[in-house]
Design a protein around this motif. Structure first.
Motif, PDB file in Angstrom:
ATOM      1  N   ILE A   1       0.838  -1.188  -0.166  1.00 21.54           N
ATOM      2  CA  ILE A   1      -0.070  -0.125  -0.014  1.00 21.54           C
ATOM      3  C   ILE A   1       0.826   1.396  -0.044  1.00 21.54           C
ATOM      4  N   SER A   2       2.144   1.075  -0.302  1.00 21.40           N
ATOM      5  CA  SER A   2       3.201   2.232  -0.008  1.00 21.40           C
ATOM      6  C   SER A   2       2.701   3.497  -1.159  1.00 21.40           C
ATOM      7  N   HIS A   3       2.214   3.044  -2.162  1.00 22.74           N
ATOM      8  CA  HIS A   3       1.846   4.281  -3.319  1.00 22.74           C
ATOM      9  C   HIS A   3       0.544   3.989  -3.707  1.00 22.74           C
ATOM     10  N   ALA A   4      -0.417   3.798  -2.793  1.00 25.57           N
ATOM     11  CA  ALA A   4      -1.645   3.591  -3.244  1.00 25.57           C
ATOM     12  C   ALA A   4      -2.398   4.735  -3.709  1.00 25.57           C
ATOM     13  N   LYS A   5      -3.384   4.539  -4.710  1.00 25.54           N
ATOM     14  CA  LYS A   5      -4.180   5.555  -5.294  1.00 25.54           C
ATOM     15  C   LYS A   5      -5.156   6.113  -4.482  1.00 25.54           C
ATOM     16  N   GLU A   6      -5.820   7.230  -4.649  1.00 25.42           N
ATOM     17  CA  GLU A   6      -6.813   7.758  -3.784  1.00 25.42           C
ATOM     18  C   GLU A   6      -8.037   6.963  -3.382  1.00 25.42           C
ATOM     19  N   LYS A   7      -8.430   6.289  -4.379  1.00 27.54           N
ATOM     20  CA  LYS A   7      -9.640   5.280  -4.016  1.00 27.54           C
ATOM     21  C   LYS A   7      -9.059   4.144  -3.027  1.00 27.54           C
ATOM     22  N   GLU A   8      -8.085   3.709  -3.332  1.00 23.63           N
ATOM     23  CA  GLU A   8      -7.620   2.856  -2.372  1.00 23.63           C
ATOM     24  C   GLU A   8      -7.081   3.268  -1.037  1.00 23.63           C
ATOM     25  N   VAL A   9      -6.629   4.578  -0.810  1.00 21.12           N
ATOM     26  CA  VAL A   9      -6.547   5.228   0.328  1.00 21.12           C
ATOM     27  C   VAL A   9      -7.592   5.094   1.150  1.00 21.12           C
ATOM     28  N   LYS A  10      -8.885   5.217   0.847  1.00 21.28           N
ATOM     29  CA  LYS A  10      -9.917   5.322   1.643  1.00 21.28           C
ATOM     30  C   LYS A  10     -10.250   3.920   2.254  1.00 21.28           C
ATOM     31  N   GLU A  11     -10.114   2.945   1.420  1.00 21.49           N
ATOM     32  CA  GLU A  11     -10.124   1.488   1.854  1.00 21.49           C
ATOM     33  C   GLU A  11      -8.952   1.107   2.958  1.00 21.49           C
ATOM     34  N   ILE A  12      -7.923   1.871   2.844  1.00 20.75           N
ATOM     35  CA  ILE A  12      -6.809   1.834   3.719  1.00 20.75           C
ATOM     36  C   ILE A  12      -7.142   2.280   5.184  1.00 20.75           C
ATOM     37  N   ARG A  13      -7.770   3.421   4.986  1.00 26.40           N
ATOM     38  CA  ARG A  13      -8.196   4.200   6.176  1.00 26.40           C
ATOM     39  C   ARG A  13      -9.175   3.709   6.940  1.00 26.40           C
ATOM     40  N   LYS A  14     -10.286   2.871   6.325  1.00 25.21           N
ATOM     41  CA  LYS A  14     -11.020   2.109   6.876  1.00 25.21           C
ATOM     42  C   LYS A  14     -10.620   1.212   7.903  1.00 25.21           C
ATOM     43  N   LYS A  15      -9.504   0.544   7.603  1.00 27.72           N
ATOM     44  CA  LYS A  15      -8.828  -0.581   8.225  1.00 27.72           C
ATOM     45  C   LYS A  15      -7.857  -0.122   9.117  1.00 27.72           C
ATOM     46  N   ILE A  16      -7.088   1.146   9.039  1.00 31.99           N
ATOM     47  CA  ILE A  16      -6.078   1.701   9.912  1.00 31.99           C
ATOM     48  C   ILE A  16      -6.449   3.121  10.185  1.00 31.99           C
ATOM     49  N   GLN A  17      -6.607   3.285  11.544  1.00 32.97           N
ATOM     50  CA  GLN A  17      -7.130   4.757  12.156  1.00 32.97           C
ATOM     51  C   GLN A  17      -5.798   5.151  13.032  1.00 32.97           C
ATOM     52  N   ILE A  18      -5.885   6.329  13.256  1.00 28.45           N
ATOM     53  CA  ILE A  18      -5.022   6.796  14.249  1.00 28.45           C
ATOM     54  C   ILE A  18      -5.370   7.828  15.304  1.00 28.45           C
TER      55      ILE A  18
END
Length: 210
Positions: free
Chosen positions: A76-93
């Motif tokens: 996920i190092s260089h994920a695109k904008e649409k993928e970033v949303k999915e990442i942030r559903k799974k990882i929060q800070i």
């Protein structure tokens, strides 16, 4: 399979002096670690050593200069904008400062529901119901939904920040020095809440401290 893997990650910033001379600042250099589901992993280091930079890369607030960040084996190092949303559903800070991380112009209910609204998760009624449930889970009454951040103490604000981070049902919670800005008596309360939530919600923690 590890839920999160960081392989030889580097991050370099390019700065420019008053005289126009460019300089490279190596914030991270060859960081490698893995995080198993349900595990709590602590990252400890002095101020300025790159701990928060690493957190920013994982949550995709920035991209690494080199290396890989793998979520369930996917880079996920260089994920695109649409993928970033999915990442942030799974990882929060949860950020260090509960005073600056909450908008003073938003009501508590809107603050907690905002991540789900941005990501298009749940209906509005479900968001409200979930926000009330999360407030109770962090030890606050649902009646605070219509109040503003300035009405609360630092410990209460950090509880609100934790509730906000849990709104999208993440699997990983990055805790970036979540108690360092709090009084010692309050720190233990927040840590106890985090321990209880980890058990109840089967969370995975990456805990940053110094």
């Amino acid at each position: 399979m590890d839920i999160l893997e960081i392989k030889n990650v580097t991050k370099t910033f390019h700065t420019r002096s008053f005289w126009g001379k460019s300089k490279e600042v190596h914030a991270l250099n060859g960081i490698t670690l893995s995080l198993a589901k349900g595990e709590s992993l602590g990252i400890v280091g002095e101020s300025g050593c790159g701990k928060s930079t690493l957190a920013s890369l994982i949550i995709h607030l920035a991209e690494p200069t080199g290396g890989e960040i793998l979520l369930y084996g996917k880079d996920i190092s260089h994920a695109k904008e649409k993928e970033v949303k999915e990442i942030r559903k799974k990882i929060q800070i949860v950020f260090q400062d509960p005073y600056s991380s909450l908008s003073p112009r938003m009501k508590i209910g809107d603050i907690i529901m905002e991540p789900a609204r941005v990501m298009g998760e749940f209906s509005e009624a479900h968001r409200k119901e979930r926000a009330e449930m999360l407030l109770e889970m962090v030890g606050l009454r649902k009646s605070v939904m219509d109040r503003y951040p300035h009405e609360f103490s630092g410990g209460q604000r950090q509880r609100i920040s934790i509730a906000r981070a849990l709104m999208t049902s993440p699997e990983i919670l990055i805790l970036d020095e979540p108690t360092s800005a709090l009084d010692v008596s309050v720190q233990a309360q927040v840590l106890n809440i985090l321990m209880d939530l980890r058990e109840k919600l089967h969370l995975t923690y990456l805990f940053i401290s110094h």
